[in-house]
Each structure stands twice: as C-alpha cells, then as structure tokens.
Design a protein around this motif. Structure first.
Motif, mmCIF file in Angstrom:
data_model
loop_
_atom_site.group_PDB
_atom_site.id
_atom_site.type_symbol
_atom_site.label_atom_id
_atom_site.label_comp_id
_atom_site.label_asym_id
_atom_site.label_seq_id
_atom_site.Cartn_x
_atom_site.Cartn_y
_atom_site.Cartn_z
ATOM 1 N N LYS A 70 17.882 -11.227 -5.034
ATOM 2 C CA LYS A 70 16.579 -11.650 -4.499
ATOM 3 C C LYS A 70 16.716 -12.701 -3.394
ATOM 4 O O LYS A 70 16.024 -12.624 -2.372
ATOM 5 C CB LYS A 70 15.700 -12.180 -5.632
ATOM 6 N N GLU A 71 17.590 -13.692 -3.576
ATOM 7 C CA GLU A 71 17.750 -14.751 -2.581
ATOM 8 C C GLU A 71 18.268 -14.180 -1.258
ATOM 9 O O GLU A 71 17.750 -14.527 -0.190
ATOM 10 C CB GLU A 71 18.715 -15.828 -3.096
ATOM 11 N N ILE A 72 19.234 -13.304 -1.336
ATOM 12 C CA ILE A 72 19.794 -12.703 -0.115
ATOM 13 C C ILE A 72 18.775 -11.762 0.525
ATOM 14 O O ILE A 72 18.632 -11.713 1.744
ATOM 15 C CB ILE A 72 21.124 -11.996 -0.417
ATOM 16 N N LYS A 73 18.043 -11.038 -0.300
ATOM 17 C CA LYS A 73 17.006 -10.138 0.211
ATOM 18 C C LYS A 73 15.949 -10.938 0.990
ATOM 19 O O LYS A 73 15.536 -10.543 2.084
ATOM 20 C CB LYS A 73 16.372 -9.376 -0.952
ATOM 21 N N ASN A 74 15.524 -12.081 0.448
ATOM 22 C CA ASN A 74 14.553 -12.932 1.151
ATOM 23 C C ASN A 74 15.138 -13.477 2.450
ATOM 24 O O ASN A 74 14.427 -13.599 3.451
ATOM 25 C CB ASN A 74 14.083 -14.073 0.244
ATOM 26 N N TYR A 75 16.415 -13.805 2.418
ATOM 27 C CA TYR A 75 17.101 -14.296 3.622
ATOM 28 C C TYR A 75 17.083 -13.229 4.716
ATOM 29 O O TYR A 75 16.763 -13.514 5.876
ATOM 30 C CB TYR A 75 18.532 -14.702 3.249
ATOM 31 N N ILE A 76 17.387 -11.997 4.348
ATOM 32 C CA ILE A 76 17.386 -10.890 5.321
ATOM 33 C C ILE A 76 15.959 -10.641 5.824
ATOM 34 O O ILE A 76 15.744 -10.406 7.017
ATOM 35 C CB ILE A 76 17.989 -9.612 4.702
ATOM 36 N N LYS A 77 14.971 -10.699 4.938
ATOM 37 C CA LYS A 77 13.563 -10.522 5.352
ATOM 38 C C LYS A 77 13.171 -11.580 6.384
ATOM 39 O O LYS A 77 12.496 -11.276 7.370
ATOM 40 C CB LYS A 77 12.620 -10.608 4.149
ATOM 41 N N ASP A 78 13.586 -12.829 6.147
ATOM 42 C CA ASP A 78 13.278 -13.906 7.096
ATOM 43 C C ASP A 78 13.907 -13.621 8.464
ATOM 44 O O ASP A 78 13.282 -13.847 9.499
ATOM 45 C CB ASP A 78 13.780 -15.254 6.570
ATOM 46 N N GLY A 79 15.124 -13.127 8.457
ATOM 47 C CA GLY A 79 15.795 -12.785 9.720
ATOM 48 C C GLY A 79 15.075 -11.667 10.449
ATOM 49 O O GLY A 79 14.929 -11.690 11.673
ATOM 50 N N VAL A 123 26.165 -11.582 4.132
ATOM 51 C CA VAL A 123 25.749 -12.938 4.518
ATOM 52 C C VAL A 123 26.679 -13.482 5.602
ATOM 53 O O VAL A 123 26.222 -14.128 6.549
ATOM 54 C CB VAL A 123 25.680 -13.871 3.291
ATOM 55 N N ALA A 124 27.974 -13.190 5.504
ATOM 56 C CA ALA A 124 28.918 -13.624 6.543
ATOM 57 C C ALA A 124 28.593 -12.952 7.882
ATOM 58 O O ALA A 124 28.669 -13.584 8.937
ATOM 59 C CB ALA A 124 30.347 -13.309 6.127
ATOM 60 N N LEU A 125 28.200 -11.680 7.847
ATOM 61 C CA LEU A 125 27.800 -10.976 9.067
ATOM 62 C C LEU A 125 26.595 -11.658 9.699
ATOM 63 O O LEU A 125 26.565 -11.898 10.912
ATOM 64 C CB LEU A 125 27.469 -9.515 8.760
ATOM 65 N N PHE A 126 25.610 -12.006 8.894
ATOM 66 C CA PHE A 126 24.422 -12.667 9.435
ATOM 67 C C PHE A 126 24.757 -14.058 9.972
ATOM 68 O O PHE A 126 24.162 -14.490 10.957
ATOM 69 C CB PHE A 126 23.302 -12.711 8.388
ATOM 70 N N HIS A 127 25.707 -14.724 9.353
ATOM 71 C CA HIS A 127 26.168 -16.016 9.867
ATOM 72 C C HIS A 127 26.736 -15.831 11.280
ATOM 73 O O HIS A 127 26.418 -16.600 12.191
ATOM 74 C CB HIS A 127 27.214 -16.598 8.918
ATOM 75 N N LYS A 166 19.945 -21.693 6.219
ATOM 76 C CA LYS A 166 19.682 -21.027 4.937
ATOM 77 C C LYS A 166 20.875 -20.163 4.526
ATOM 78 O O LYS A 166 21.296 -20.182 3.370
ATOM 79 C CB LYS A 166 18.433 -20.146 5.025
ATOM 80 N N GLY A 167 21.401 -19.399 5.484
ATOM 81 C CA GLY A 167 22.560 -18.559 5.192
ATOM 82 C C GLY A 167 23.792 -19.384 4.866
ATOM 83 O O GLY A 167 24.566 -19.044 3.965
ATOM 84 N N PHE A 168 23.962 -20.477 5.595
ATOM 85 C CA PHE A 168 25.084 -21.379 5.333
ATOM 86 C C PHE A 168 24.992 -21.928 3.908
ATOM 87 O O PHE A 168 25.989 -21.966 3.174
ATOM 88 C CB PHE A 168 25.078 -22.517 6.362
ATOM 89 N N TRP A 176 31.368 -19.130 -1.163
ATOM 90 C CA TRP A 176 31.838 -18.037 -0.315
ATOM 91 C C TRP A 176 32.396 -18.553 1.007
ATOM 92 O O TRP A 176 32.878 -17.778 1.811
ATOM 93 C CB TRP A 176 30.697 -17.078 0.003
ATOM 94 N N LEU A 177 32.294 -19.839 1.248
ATOM 95 C CA LEU A 177 32.711 -20.398 2.530
ATOM 96 C C LEU A 177 33.929 -21.281 2.330
ATOM 97 O O LEU A 177 33.856 -22.314 1.666
ATOM 98 C CB LEU A 177 31.562 -21.196 3.158
#
Length: 188
Positions: A70-79, A123-127, A166-168, A176-177
């Motif tokens: 859900k958290e990653i899905k919301n992050y992608i929606k925001d993008g 998430v790394a790709l979006f970063h 947010k992604g960071f 993951w970082l």
C-alpha cells in the motif's frame, strides 16, 4: 502513423521570412502583463517534458497494477499525479499559445498483475527517475527566457524533490539503501 492518428507530432512554428532583433528587455520580462510567444527552444523543452511525462504515466499505470504494498502503491500514485499535472499545465500553455496541445500516443498497458520486478527495484527506479526529472526540468529552466516558465519550472523542481524524499524515506525505513562508500584519506 500520422494518418492513423498514433503519432504525437511536436507543435510547429512557422519559419520567419526575415531576421528581427530584440530591442527591449521585455523579451524576458513580460511588459504590462503581455507575454511574448514561445521561442523554438522553449517549445522544444515543453514538448520533450510532455512526452517524458506521458511515458511516466504509462509506467505508473503498469506498476500500479502489480504492486501490492500500500505505501509503495501510494508513492507511485503520487508520482503519476505529478506527471499528469505537468502534462496538463504544458498542454494548456500550448493551447493558449494557439499551438494546440499534444495528444498522447495510445499505448496499451497489459492487464498483468504479476510484477516482473521487486518492490525494492521499483522504488530504486523511481529514485533514479526523480533525479533525471530534476535534471531535465533544470535544463528547461536554464533555457527559458520567459519568467512565467522559469517560475513554473522552479516550482516543479521543488515538487519533485519533495516527492523524492518520500521515496528516499521508504528505502531508508526498509533498509534498502546502502551507505555510499566513503573514501579513506590517507595521511602521510
């Protein structure tokens, strides 16, 4: 592709019949609220940013189908919303300039719900895409000689940087970082 309506052609500027030189500072600053027409470089950057954001929307649409977290899905929606806002702003600007907006190339996103990538990789790709987005908008900002465009580009850079945070945070919170290698300074 043009005859089938699937080619997204950039807006055209008529070729000038003679060379004219600017004589006033009003080329950069709007004089009494009047804006000059977009120049070819500004138009090129606008078209490129529309195309880049169309790609981003398609990527987000595909990933939203496969991400379960859900958290990653919301992050992608925001993008995706950030990209859609940029597309809308630039298309409206083109319409106001009587250059028509661009039409998205109709590409289908498959209906797969199985992710070919891990959440960590996504998430790394979006970063990475956030940093390239700031680079491209910064490039457009550096070439713009209209204050309204420069102001908008500056606002978008701030918005992308806030989104990138947010992604960071997702990457840091999930461990993951990795820390970058620190260079050891040898002392003689």
């Amino acid at each position: 592709m043009l005859s089938k309506g699937i080619y997204d052609r950039p807006p055209m500027i008529t070729y000038p019949e003679k060379v004219e030189y600017e004589k006033k500072q009003s080329y950069i600053a709007a004089a009494m609220g009047k804006k000059r027409p977009l120049n070819a470089v500004e138009l090129t950057e606008i078209f490129f940013n529309i195309e880049r954001n169309y790609f981003s929307v398609l990527l987000c649409m595909g990933l939203l189908q496969v991400i379960k977290d859900k958290e990653i899905k919301n992050y992608i929606k925001d993008g995706m919303e950030i990209s859609e806002k940029q597309i809308n702003f630039f298309n409206e600007l083109l319409k106001k300039e009587a250059l028509l907006g661009t039409v998205p190339v109709s590409m289908a996103v498959t209906n797969s719900t199985v992710s070919p990538f891990s959440d960590k990789l996504i998430v790394a790709l979006f970063h990475f895409l956030n940093s390239t987005g700031v680079t491209f908008i910064g490039h457009a900002l550096s070439l713009s000689m209209r204050l309204d465009l420069a102001t908008y580009y500056s606002k978008v850079i701030g918005e992308i940087l806030m989104y990138a945070e947010k992604g960071f945070n997702i990457m840091v919170n999930r461990q993951w970082l990795e820390q970058p290698l620190k260079r050891q300074i040898e002392r003689f």
